[in-house]
Design an enzyme around this catalytic site. Sequence first.
Site: not given
Ligand code: PLP
Length: 394
Positions: A251, A137, A222
């Site tokens: 986050k 994700f 990420d």
């Molecule tokens: N990357 C990871 C690993 C995530 O867990 C999330 C959100 O849960 C995101 C990216 C996306 O972040 P945002 O919702 O702030 O765009």
Amino acid sequence: MSDTWTERASRVLLENYYPARLTLVRGEGCRVFDDEGRSYLDLIGGIAVNSLGHCHPAIVRAIREQCGTLMHVSNLYRNPWSVRLAEELAARVPGTRAFFCNSGAEANEAAIKLVRRHAHVTFGAARHVIISAEASFHGRTFAALTATGQPKYREGFEPLVPGFRYVPYGDLAALDAAVTGDVCAVLLEPIQGESGVRLPPPGYLAGTAKLCADRGALLVLDEVQTGLGRTGTFLACEADGVLPDVVTLSKSLGGGIPLGAMLARGDAARAFVPGSHASTFGGNPVACAAALALLETLDADRLLERVRATGDWFMGELRSLAAREPKITGVRGRGLLIAVDLAVPAKPVALAAEERGYLVNAVQEQSLRFAPPFIVTREELTGFLTVLEQILAA
Ligand code: PLP
């Protein structure tokens, strides 16, 4: 009245979220309060955002002071708070330079653009493929969505961004076969959060880093969910002895204020030139001041040690519970990013916990996820364990 908010929301908000049962109006420490005055122990922490809990005095103070000093100036001008935050991040992730934005998806979007541009400049346009993992994700903007290895999120939005390929997560042989001459970067989560706190096998990240280095592909990690101490080290990948070329954060970075960052080092850090990329609010002084207060508090209160100790203890307690209660079929995680697998659907369990004053997240059909504030106490978690045992026994 909660009904009123439910009705009002149903008239004016787009229906892209599942309808919420609770309307939360206040937070303090590890607790949140709904519009009827009920209090809940927040064991999901805004999905790994509220690492210092709600309304931590250091964050509140920093935001209040910054709001009375300078709130926004745009990137036509420099502001000291974004420079100071980049310095603090570089002190923790050596050799990096920062780009600031507002969310995790935006940080990944920036990383994807950076690796594409790096390859264009270094090797030419043919080398443009980005490899990401199945079940990953990375966010909902178009390139981040394309990188997200879950068809259910991508369906209905085609055509997506060209030049992405997927590999099974944790399978080094599959990655070895996939990183061919057209690949400019590999993008991975060090632990897959949204697909249920899935940890790769030992050696996977280090093997990936070596493979990327050998073949001239950049490694992007990420750490939007895992970073900033959530798993007990500043970056989760430190536990694997890996320092990627690019890392994305968001986050908890802004202490509850929207803030994202992409950190890049080495050649990757030279891929953007003036005009390559931008964000109006990137490096916003209020968000950066909040992040500076967060980093200072993590150090001053030795919270990473506390994450490791509380996380190990909580996972141990969950495993003891699993030994007595066959409806728990697995416990996994690192630090305070933890999931339990259940032999029963997770949503009714999360709902029953909510009714008894505990917020947890049904991250998958049969898995619950916990990402509590780092300041959660053993007493608070013990209260939850008792309730979980009662719910599962019922
Ligand atoms: N990357 C990871 C690993 C995530 O867990 C999330 C959100 O849960 C995101 C990216 C996306 O972040 P945002 O919702 O702030 O765009």
